[in-house]
Scaffold this active site. Structure first.
Site, PDB file in Angstrom:
ATOM      1  N   TYR A 299      -0.429  -9.786   0.266  1.00  0.00           N
ATOM      2  CA  TYR A 299       0.533  -9.221   1.232  1.00  0.00           C
ATOM      3  C   TYR A 299       0.420  -9.936   2.572  1.00  0.00           C
ATOM      4  O   TYR A 299      -0.635 -10.474   2.920  1.00  0.00           O
ATOM      5  CB  TYR A 299       0.351  -7.705   1.393  1.00  0.00           C
ATOM      6  CG  TYR A 299      -0.991  -7.237   1.909  1.00  0.00           C
ATOM      7  CD1 TYR A 299      -1.299  -7.244   3.267  1.00  0.00           C
ATOM      8  CD2 TYR A 299      -1.950  -6.744   1.025  1.00  0.00           C
ATOM      9  CE1 TYR A 299      -2.525  -6.785   3.735  1.00  0.00           C
ATOM     10  CE2 TYR A 299      -3.181  -6.293   1.482  1.00  0.00           C
ATOM     11  CZ  TYR A 299      -3.460  -6.313   2.834  1.00  0.00           C
ATOM     12  OH  TYR A 299      -4.680  -5.872   3.292  1.00  0.00           O
TER      13      TYR A 299
ATOM     14  N   HIS B  29      -6.854  -8.311  -3.192  1.00  0.00           N
ATOM     15  CA  HIS B  29      -8.213  -7.794  -3.044  1.00  0.00           C
ATOM     16  C   HIS B  29      -8.226  -6.294  -3.311  1.00  0.00           C
ATOM     17  O   HIS B  29      -7.189  -5.624  -3.232  1.00  0.00           O
ATOM     18  CB  HIS B  29      -8.753  -8.070  -1.635  1.00  0.00           C
ATOM     19  CG  HIS B  29      -7.905  -7.484  -0.548  1.00  0.00           C
ATOM     20  ND1 HIS B  29      -6.808  -8.131  -0.043  1.00  0.00           N
ATOM     21  CD2 HIS B  29      -7.966  -6.292   0.102  1.00  0.00           C
ATOM     22  CE1 HIS B  29      -6.233  -7.369   0.879  1.00  0.00           C
ATOM     23  NE2 HIS B  29      -6.912  -6.238   0.977  1.00  0.00           N
TER      24      HIS B  29
ATOM     25  N   TYR C 248       0.841  -1.195   0.000  1.00  0.00           N
ATOM     26  CA  TYR C 248       0.000   0.000   0.000  1.00  0.00           C
ATOM     27  C   TYR C 248       0.875   1.243   0.000  1.00  0.00           C
ATOM     28  O   TYR C 248       1.944   1.276   0.629  1.00  0.00           O
ATOM     29  CB  TYR C 248      -0.889   0.052   1.252  1.00  0.00           C
ATOM     30  CG  TYR C 248      -2.066  -0.876   1.225  1.00  0.00           C
ATOM     31  CD1 TYR C 248      -3.185  -0.587   0.455  1.00  0.00           C
ATOM     32  CD2 TYR C 248      -2.060  -2.047   1.976  1.00  0.00           C
ATOM     33  CE1 TYR C 248      -4.277  -1.441   0.434  1.00  0.00           C
ATOM     34  CE2 TYR C 248      -3.152  -2.907   1.961  1.00  0.00           C
ATOM     35  CZ  TYR C 248      -4.255  -2.596   1.183  1.00  0.00           C
ATOM     36  OH  TYR C 248      -5.332  -3.441   1.167  1.00  0.00           O
TER      37      TYR C 248
ATOM     38  N   HIS D 235     -10.379  -2.942  -1.907  1.00  0.00           N
ATOM     39  CA  HIS D 235     -11.364  -2.422  -0.951  1.00  0.00           C
ATOM     40  C   HIS D 235     -12.330  -1.497  -1.693  1.00  0.00           C
ATOM     41  O   HIS D 235     -11.894  -0.678  -2.517  1.00  0.00           O
ATOM     42  CB  HIS D 235     -10.669  -1.629   0.150  1.00  0.00           C
ATOM     43  CG  HIS D 235      -9.745  -2.458   0.997  1.00  0.00           C
ATOM     44  ND1 HIS D 235     -10.145  -3.085   2.148  1.00  0.00           N
ATOM     45  CD2 HIS D 235      -8.433  -2.769   0.847  1.00  0.00           C
ATOM     46  CE1 HIS D 235      -9.124  -3.734   2.687  1.00  0.00           C
ATOM     47  NE2 HIS D 235      -8.069  -3.561   1.913  1.00  0.00           N
TER      48      HIS D 235
ATOM     49  N   ARG E 283      -2.865 -12.097   3.063  1.00  0.00           N
ATOM     50  CA  ARG E 283      -4.162 -11.718   2.503  1.00  0.00           C
ATOM     51  C   ARG E 283      -4.183 -12.032   1.011  1.00  0.00           C
ATOM     52  O   ARG E 283      -3.242 -11.701   0.295  1.00  0.00           O
ATOM     53  CB  ARG E 283      -4.417 -10.206   2.655  1.00  0.00           C
ATOM     54  CG  ARG E 283      -4.618  -9.628   4.033  1.00  0.00           C
ATOM     55  CD  ARG E 283      -5.841 -10.081   4.798  1.00  0.00           C
ATOM     56  NE  ARG E 283      -7.032 -10.443   4.068  1.00  0.00           N
ATOM     57  CZ  ARG E 283      -7.962  -9.607   3.610  1.00  0.00           C
ATOM     58  NH1 ARG E 283      -7.854  -8.319   3.806  1.00  0.00           N
ATOM     59  NH2 ARG E 283      -9.028 -10.053   2.984  1.00  0.00           N
TER      60      ARG E 283
HETATM   61 FE   LIG Z   1      -6.270  -4.668   2.244  1.00  0.00          FE
END
Ligand SMILES: [Fe+2]
Length: 240
Positions: free
Chosen positions: A150, A163, A111, A165, A160
């Site tokens: 990640y 994906h 991110y 959000h 995870r």
């Molecule tokens: Fe996330």
């Protein structure tokens, strides 16, 4: 407060069907243990302040807000994709002019955020945030880069699945909904406590986009279809 008798009667929103939604407490998803309410929830009535609220005009949306690959001078690294679909209510009626916001990692699974210290590279040409409005038929479309998986510290060797959000904002504060979209055939889906916290398998599947040749653009980008149902037994699972 005395309400103007001329004012139209306020109609409350239908509440989400709990069987389609993740439990507040799901022990394998460790942070729910600390944040889940210990006492039964109290349903607050929908009053004027919940049923009205901010309205978003078209002017606030920039020309490249829906295209996360065109927000910087260069092209981001990774696999370009199109994510598109419709936002509808439980009767299939479109939800027009709904603000959709997305945020995601770059192709390496990082991110653009000060708190993300996953040792994967940042991409100077990718911030990972976008937004758009649905059109009159409830349709939306984003161009982006396929996000990466990640690690997170939920349990040993926890990752995870890739994906995106999603936040949806209708015409009032109580119409904000947040969820995550996943990709088909990802081996991490079965191991992910965030997705698995949704009890109904059919509801879990509604969070997995499907590859869609109609959305795919030749010589340019694969397309994924992700429709969002706001209410009813077919409702998309949302986060609490
Ligand atoms: Fe996330």
């Amino acid at each position: 407060m005395s309400l103007d008798p001329e004012m139209p009667k306020l109609i409350p929103y239908r509440r989400l069907d709990p069987s389609t939604q993740p439990a507040c407490l799901y022990e394998p998803y460790r942070s729910t243990i600390r944040r889940a309410p210990a006492k039964p929830l109290i349903l607050l009535p929908h009053t004027l302040s919940e049923l009205t609220g901010p309205l978003y005009g078209h002017n606030a949306i920039g020309e490249t807000d829906h295209d996360l690959t065109r927000q910087h001078p260069g092209q981001p690294l990774g696999e370009r994709i199109i994510v598109a679909g419709r936002v509808v209510d439980d009767t299939g009626r479109p939800a027009p002019h709904t603000l959709l916001e997305i945020w995601q990692t770059n192709a390496a699974g990082r991110y653009f955020h000060v708190k993300d210290n996953h040792p994967a590279p940042l991409d100077p040409n990718f911030t990972g945030a976008g937004r758009t409005l649905t059109d009159a038929s409830g349709f939306y479309r984003f161009v982006t880069i396929k996000p990466g998986a990640y690690p997170w510290r939920n349990h040993s060797n926890a990752w995870r699945p890739a994906h995106i959000h999603f936040s949806l904002f209708g015409p009032a504060f109580v119409t904000r909904l947040i969820t995550q979209m996943y990709f088909p055939a990802d081996p991490l889906l079965a191991l992910d406590p965030v997705l698995q916290s949704i009890p109904d398998e059919k509801a879990r599947r509604r969070l997995i986009a499907r590859f869609d040749l109609e959305t795919t653009e030749p010589e340019w980008a694969l397309g994924y279809r992700f429709d969002i149902v706001l209410r009813g037994r077919q409702a998309t699972p949302f986060e609490k």
